[in-house]
Design an enzyme around this catalytic site. Structure first.
Site, short mmCIF file in Angstrom:
data_model
loop_
_atom_site.label_atom_id
_atom_site.label_comp_id
_atom_site.label_asym_id
_atom_site.label_seq_id
_atom_site.Cartn_x
_atom_site.Cartn_y
_atom_site.Cartn_z
N PRO A 29 0.86 -1.20 0.00
CA PRO A 29 0.00 0.00 0.00
C PRO A 29 0.89 1.24 0.00
O PRO A 29 1.84 1.31 0.79
CB PRO A 29 -0.76 -0.12 1.33
CG PRO A 29 0.10 -0.98 2.20
CD PRO A 29 0.90 -1.87 1.30
N CYS A 113 1.96 3.22 9.95
CA CYS A 113 2.24 4.54 9.37
C CYS A 113 2.89 5.45 10.42
O CYS A 113 2.34 5.67 11.50
CB CYS A 113 0.96 5.17 8.85
SG CYS A 113 1.28 6.80 8.14
C1 LIG Z 1 5.20 7.27 -0.68
C2 LIG Z 1 4.89 6.15 0.29
C3 LIG Z 1 3.59 5.96 0.70
C4 LIG Z 1 3.28 4.92 1.60
N1 LIG Z 1 1.99 4.74 1.99
C5 LIG Z 1 1.68 3.70 2.80
C6 LIG Z 1 0.33 3.42 3.14
O1 LIG Z 1 -0.61 4.09 2.71
N2 LIG Z 1 0.10 2.37 3.98
C7 LIG Z 1 1.12 1.57 4.48
O2 LIG Z 1 0.87 0.64 5.22
N3 LIG Z 1 2.40 1.82 4.14
C8 LIG Z 1 2.69 2.83 3.31
N4 LIG Z 1 3.98 3.03 2.94
C9 LIG Z 1 5.01 2.07 3.37
C10 LIG Z 1 5.18 0.95 2.33
O3 LIG Z 1 4.01 0.19 2.20
C11 LIG Z 1 6.34 0.01 2.72
O4 LIG Z 1 6.06 -0.53 3.98
C12 LIG Z 1 7.68 0.75 2.79
O5 LIG Z 1 7.87 1.57 1.68
C13 LIG Z 1 8.84 -0.26 2.89
O6 LIG Z 1 8.84 -1.11 1.77
P1 LIG Z 1 9.85 -0.87 0.52
O7 LIG Z 1 11.25 -0.83 1.07
O8 LIG Z 1 9.62 -2.06 -0.38
O9 LIG Z 1 9.47 0.42 -0.10
C14 LIG Z 1 4.31 4.08 2.08
C15 LIG Z 1 5.62 4.29 1.66
C16 LIG Z 1 5.93 5.31 0.78
C17 LIG Z 1 7.35 5.51 0.34
#
Ligand SMILES: Cc1cc2nc3c(=O)[nH]c(=O)nc-3n(C[C@H](O)[C@H](O)[C@H](O)COP(=O)(O)O)c2cc1C
Length: 337
Positions: A29, A113
């Site tokens: 998400p 979050c």
């Molecule tokens: C721009 C942005 C928006 C995000 N929005 C959400 C969200 O709405 N809900 C959520 O649970 N995590 C949110 N996250 C966290 C991501 O889901 C994820 O946990 C985090 O980016 C780590 O994973 P990654 O290293 O693969 O990016 C967001 C992250 C980013 C960078």
């Protein structure tokens, strides 16, 4: 998790509650990013499950039009996990029931979050400081809706209180069907490295499927995370925004095939597909804004991309934007041939 045999290779299939997934690759998400057009693109690349961005439980129950728009989906956008954030168990349960009725295949509760606007209301990662509330939220949602239920957590609020393993047990005992672990503390935001060892520790403490998340930067990282932690599925965020082919490449590696990055015509087709999906679902101005954001990622590292970006950042109408894209790719492809 169960296995199926395809020739001599084992293909893993994930199951969350009664929902069977084709593979264990999940699009995270992401607020401002994971709308329907984006999710459809990720599914086309191989993600077997995609999430909405976090949606306010209060907004849903108050029938706020803008909030309900986040639930927009379609038959080519399934299975869909709707992620809800909030702090009041009754409100979250009621919102979850509504989302399930509109067709959500999974309800996910955001307990990760770290953004102040969210945590100051007692929602998101600040729930990790309040076990009793977590218990009430998960139990109430479990009663309110019959679709599979998952929860996304972080390591805890701050390094002084690492609560993931303990809270994972609480969440499981209250009836959740799966758990996503992003092993950073809320106070870390996105800094430092995600502590993958913690995913393994949580996995050892619960019976429900555990989805590992955090710092999967390339296709090999996904396989390494599974190998190192024993997690049942992997959730990918930022790397998929930069390069949607990551899902396809993980599936290739699983089949013993080498990673293959897209050729220019494939990238161009993807941009056009994204454009078409956006133009179907938003007004021209909003679609152009969205597309500009994605173009920054899609064209990163390409020749003369900084000059191209300078051109498109000022464009506000969708058609002109795509004409500029077309010219850019035509020149690139001519130079390559
Ligand atoms: C721009 C942005 C928006 C995000 N929005 C959400 C969200 O709405 N809900 C959520 O649970 N995590 C949110 N996250 C966290 C991501 O889901 C994820 O946990 C985090 O980016 C780590 O994973 P990654 O290293 O693969 O990016 C967001 C992250 C980013 C960078």
């Amino acid at each position: 998790m169960f296995f199926s045999r395809n020739s001599d290779r084992i293909i893993y299939i994930m199951q969350i509650g009664n929902l069977k997934l084709e593979n264990r690759l999940i699009m995270a998400p992401m607020a401002g990013i994971t709308n329907m057009p984006f999710r459809i693109i990720m599914r086309g690349m191989g993600a077997s499950l995609a999430f909405t961005e976090m949606v306010s439980a209060m907004g849903l129950t108050l029938k706020a039009k803008k909030t309900w728009q986040y639930l927009k989906s379609g038959s080519n956008d399934m299975p869909l996990a709707v992620q809800i954030f909030g702090s009041r168990p009754d409100v979250i349960a009621s919102a979850a029931g509504m989302a399930a009725q509109t067709g959500a295949d999974i309800i996910d509760i955001n307990m990760g979050c770290p953004v102040k606007k969210v945590t100051k209301t007692g929602a998101g990662a600040s729930l990790l400081k309040d076990f009793k509330r977590v218990e009430k939220i998960v139990s109430s949602v479990r009663v309110a809706c019959h679709v599979p239920l998952s929860v996304k957590i972080r390591a805890g609020w701050s390094p002084e209180k690492p609560v993931a393993c303990e809270i994972a047990r609480v969440i499981e005992d209250c009836g959740a069907d799966a758990l996503t672990v992003h092993p950073r503390f809320a106070t870390q935001g996105y800094s430092d490295k995600a502590d993958w060892a913690l995913i393994g520790k949580v996995k050892a403490r619960v019976k429900i499927p555990v989805i590992g998340n955090g710092d999967i930067l390339g296709p090999w990282d996904a396989l390494n995370m599974i190998r190192q932690t024993g997690c049942d599925g992997v959730m990918i965020g930022r790397a998929a925004v930069r390069n949607p082919w990551i899902f396809r490449n993980i599936l290739r590696l699983e089949k013993g095939l080498p990673v293959r990055e897209p050729e220019l015509p494939e990238l161009r087709s993807l941009i056009i597909e994204h454009y078409n999906l956006l133009s179907d679902s938003a007004n021209e101005y909003r679609a152009a804004l969205r597309m500009r954001g994605h173009l920054l990622h899609y064209t990163k590292g390409l020749p003369h991309s900084s000059r191209f970006r300078e051109k498109f950042t000022k464009i506000q109408d969708f058609k002109t934007l795509m004409e500029v894209v077309d010219r850019y790719f035509t020149v690139l492809e001519e130079k390559r041939s």
